[in-house]
Design a protein around this motif. Structure first.
Motif, PDB file in Angstrom:
ATOM      1  N   GLU A  51       0.823  -1.209   0.000  1.00 25.78           N
ATOM      2  CA  GLU A  51       0.000   0.000   0.000  1.00 25.78           C
ATOM      3  C   GLU A  51       0.862   1.266   0.000  1.00 25.78           C
ATOM      4  O   GLU A  51       2.018   1.236   0.406  1.00 25.78           O
ATOM      5  CB  GLU A  51      -0.905   0.014   1.225  1.00 25.78           C
ATOM      6  N   GLU A  52       0.260   2.352  -0.402  1.00 30.04           N
ATOM      7  CA  GLU A  52       0.958   3.640  -0.481  1.00 30.04           C
ATOM      8  C   GLU A  52       1.028   4.294   0.903  1.00 30.04           C
ATOM      9  O   GLU A  52       0.362   5.283   1.183  1.00 30.04           O
ATOM     10  CB  GLU A  52       0.262   4.553  -1.487  1.00 30.04           C
ATOM     11  N   THR A  53       1.873   3.725   1.763  1.00 31.76           N
ATOM     12  CA  THR A  53       2.087   4.271   3.104  1.00 31.76           C
ATOM     13  C   THR A  53       3.585   4.436   3.344  1.00 31.76           C
ATOM     14  O   THR A  53       4.407   3.800   2.677  1.00 31.76           O
ATOM     15  CB  THR A  53       1.519   3.338   4.194  1.00 31.76           C
ATOM     16  N   ALA A  54       3.940   5.278   4.301  1.00 32.29           N
ATOM     17  CA  ALA A  54       5.350   5.525   4.610  1.00 32.29           C
ATOM     18  C   ALA A  54       6.070   4.246   5.027  1.00 32.29           C
ATOM     19  O   ALA A  54       7.242   4.063   4.718  1.00 32.29           O
ATOM     20  CB  ALA A  54       5.468   6.582   5.703  1.00 32.29           C
ATOM     21  N   GLU A  55       5.374   3.349   5.696  1.00 35.33           N
ATOM     22  CA  GLU A  55       5.991   2.086   6.146  1.00 35.33           C
ATOM     23  C   GLU A  55       6.338   1.164   4.990  1.00 35.33           C
ATOM     24  O   GLU A  55       7.166   0.264   5.142  1.00 35.33           O
ATOM     25  CB  GLU A  55       5.056   1.345   7.113  1.00 35.33           C
ATOM     26  N   ASN A  56       5.719   1.371   3.830  1.00 35.58           N
ATOM     27  CA  ASN A  56       5.926   0.495   2.677  1.00 35.58           C
ATOM     28  C   ASN A  56       6.841   1.084   1.608  1.00 35.58           C
ATOM     29  O   ASN A  56       6.909   0.575   0.495  1.00 35.58           O
ATOM     30  CB  ASN A  56       4.579   0.126   2.052  1.00 35.58           C
ATOM     31  N   VAL A  57       7.536   2.160   1.921  1.00 38.47           N
ATOM     32  CA  VAL A  57       8.441   2.774   0.941  1.00 38.47           C
ATOM     33  C   VAL A  57       9.719   1.952   0.852  1.00 38.47           C
ATOM     34  O   VAL A  57      10.356   1.657   1.862  1.00 38.47           O
ATOM     35  CB  VAL A  57       8.777   4.234   1.328  1.00 38.47           C
ATOM     36  N   ALA A  58      10.083   1.588  -0.385  1.00 37.03           N
ATOM     37  CA  ALA A  58      11.370   0.921  -0.621  1.00 37.03           C
ATOM     38  C   ALA A  58      12.414   1.986  -0.949  1.00 37.03           C
ATOM     39  O   ALA A  58      13.423   2.105  -0.256  1.00 37.03           O
ATOM     40  CB  ALA A  58      11.248  -0.106  -1.743  1.00 37.03           C
ATOM     41  N   TYR A  59      12.175   2.762  -1.999  1.00 43.74           N
ATOM     42  CA  TYR A  59      13.108   3.816  -2.415  1.00 43.74           C
ATOM     43  C   TYR A  59      12.329   5.023  -2.906  1.00 43.74           C
ATOM     44  O   TYR A  59      11.190   4.899  -3.362  1.00 43.74           O
ATOM     45  CB  TYR A  59      14.039   3.319  -3.528  1.00 43.74           C
ATOM     46  N   SER A  60      12.967   6.167  -2.836  1.00 42.37           N
ATOM     47  CA  SER A  60      12.348   7.388  -3.343  1.00 42.37           C
ATOM     48  C   SER A  60      13.427   8.262  -3.970  1.00 42.37           C
ATOM     49  O   SER A  60      14.617   8.090  -3.702  1.00 42.37           O
ATOM     50  CB  SER A  60      11.623   8.145  -2.224  1.00 42.37           C
ATOM     51  N   GLY A  61      12.984   9.188  -4.778  1.00 41.43           N
ATOM     52  CA  GLY A  61      13.914  10.122  -5.391  1.00 41.43           C
ATOM     53  C   GLY A  61      13.198  11.401  -5.766  1.00 41.43           C
ATOM     54  O   GLY A  61      11.986  11.402  -5.991  1.00 41.43           O
ATOM     55  N   GLY A  91      13.810   3.590   2.038  1.00 38.04           N
ATOM     56  CA  GLY A  91      12.748   3.456   3.024  1.00 38.04           C
ATOM     57  C   GLY A  91      12.830   2.154   3.790  1.00 38.04           C
ATOM     58  O   GLY A  91      13.737   1.334   3.574  1.00 38.04           O
ATOM     59  N   PRO A  92      11.857   1.933   4.664  1.00 41.39           N
ATOM     60  CA  PRO A  92      11.835   0.725   5.499  1.00 41.39           C
ATOM     61  C   PRO A  92      11.831  -0.583   4.701  1.00 41.39           C
ATOM     62  O   PRO A  92      12.345  -1.595   5.168  1.00 41.39           O
ATOM     63  CB  PRO A  92      10.542   0.864   6.301  1.00 41.39           C
ATOM     64  N   LYS A  93      11.269  -0.570   3.506  1.00 42.13           N
ATOM     65  CA  LYS A  93      11.215  -1.798   2.686  1.00 42.13           C
ATOM     66  C   LYS A  93      12.383  -1.914   1.709  1.00 42.13           C
ATOM     67  O   LYS A  93      12.480  -2.885   0.973  1.00 42.13           O
ATOM     68  CB  LYS A  93       9.897  -1.847   1.903  1.00 42.13           C
ATOM     69  N   GLY A  94      13.285  -0.957   1.697  1.00 46.94           N
ATOM     70  CA  GLY A  94      14.453  -1.009   0.809  1.00 46.94           C
ATOM     71  C   GLY A  94      15.436  -2.067   1.296  1.00 46.94           C
ATOM     72  O   GLY A  94      15.849  -2.034   2.453  1.00 46.94           O
TER      73      GLY A  94
END
Length: 184
Positions: A51-61, A91-94
Motif C-alpha cells: 500500500e501507499e504508506t510511509a511504512e511500505n516505501v522501498a526507495y524514493s527520489g 525506506g523501510p522496505k528497501g
C-alpha cells in the motif's frame, strides 16, 4: 572624494561599453538559453512494496534543482550544459545498500515535438546510518541545432525527469505526499 568615485565609475562603464562591441564579447554573452523544465509527473518517484504508506516505501527520489547554461552566436548550434541535484531515500522496505536510478533529458521544440531524448543512470550507495543520499550530476554537452541565426534558444526546451512507471506518474499527478516523522 565623490568626484573621484564618479570619474572611476564613468571610466569603468566606458571601458565595459567599448569591450562589448568586440566579436569575442558577443560570443561570450549568448542570447537566451532554452527553458529548462522538470516534468511534474516525473519530478519524483516513490517505490512502494504494498500500500501507499510511509511504512511500505522501498526507495524514493526527487529532482531538487536544475540549472543550465548555454552558448551560441551567429548561426551556430546551441551548446548547453545542465546540472541536476537529486535527493534519494531508502525506506523501510528497501533491501539494497546500492541502487541505480534512471532519469531522462529531452530536448524539444517548444510545444511542438521532441528533437532528442537520452536516458541516464545514477548509482547511489546508502549507508546504514543515513538513509538519504544527495547527488549532483553534470551533463556537459547538449547540442541543439538551429536553422539559422534568427532562431533563438527560447524556441526550445530542455525537459528532465525520472523514468517513472504509469502508477508512479499517477501518484505524482495526484499531489499526494507522505510524512516521514523519523527522518532527520
Amino acid at each position: 572624494m565623490n568626484k573621484l568615485l564618479a570619474v572611476a565609475l564613468i571610466a569603468a562603464v566606458s571601458i565595459a561599453g567599448c569591450s562589448s562591441n568586440t566579436k569575442k564579447a558577443r560570443e561570450a554573452n549568448p542570447a537566451p538559453c532554452p527553458n529548462i523544465v522538470v516534468l511534474k509527473e516525473a519530478a519524483r518517484f516513490i517505490d512502494f512494496e504494498g500500500e501507499e504508506t510511509a511504512e511500505n516505501v522501498a526507495y524514493s527520489g526527487e529532482i531538487v534543482d536544475v540549472t543550465t547554461t548555454c552558448r551560441y552566436f551567429g548561426d551556430k548550434p546551441i551548446d548547453a550544459e545542465i546540472s541536476l541535484d537529486f535527493a534519494f531515500g531508502k525506506g523501510p522496505k528497501g533491501q539494497e545498500a546500492e541502487k541505480v536510478f534512471s532519469y531522462f533529458v529531452a530536448v524539444t521544440r517548444k510545444d511542438i515535438e521532441v528533437i532528442a531524448k537520452k536516458e541516464f543512470e545514477v548509482p547511489i550507495k546508502f549507508s546504514n546510518d543515513r538513509p538519504v543520499a544527495v547527488e549532483r550530476v553534470d551533463i556537459d554537452k547538449i547540442t541543439i541545432p538551429r536553422r539559422d541565426e534568427e532562431v533563438s534558444g527560447v524556441n526550445f526546451e530542455i525537459i528532465v525527469g525520472f523514468n517513472v512507471t504509469p502508477k508512479q506518474a499517477i501518484f505524482n499527478r495526484s499531489g499526494k505526499s507522505l510524512k516521514f516523522p523519523d527522518l532527520k
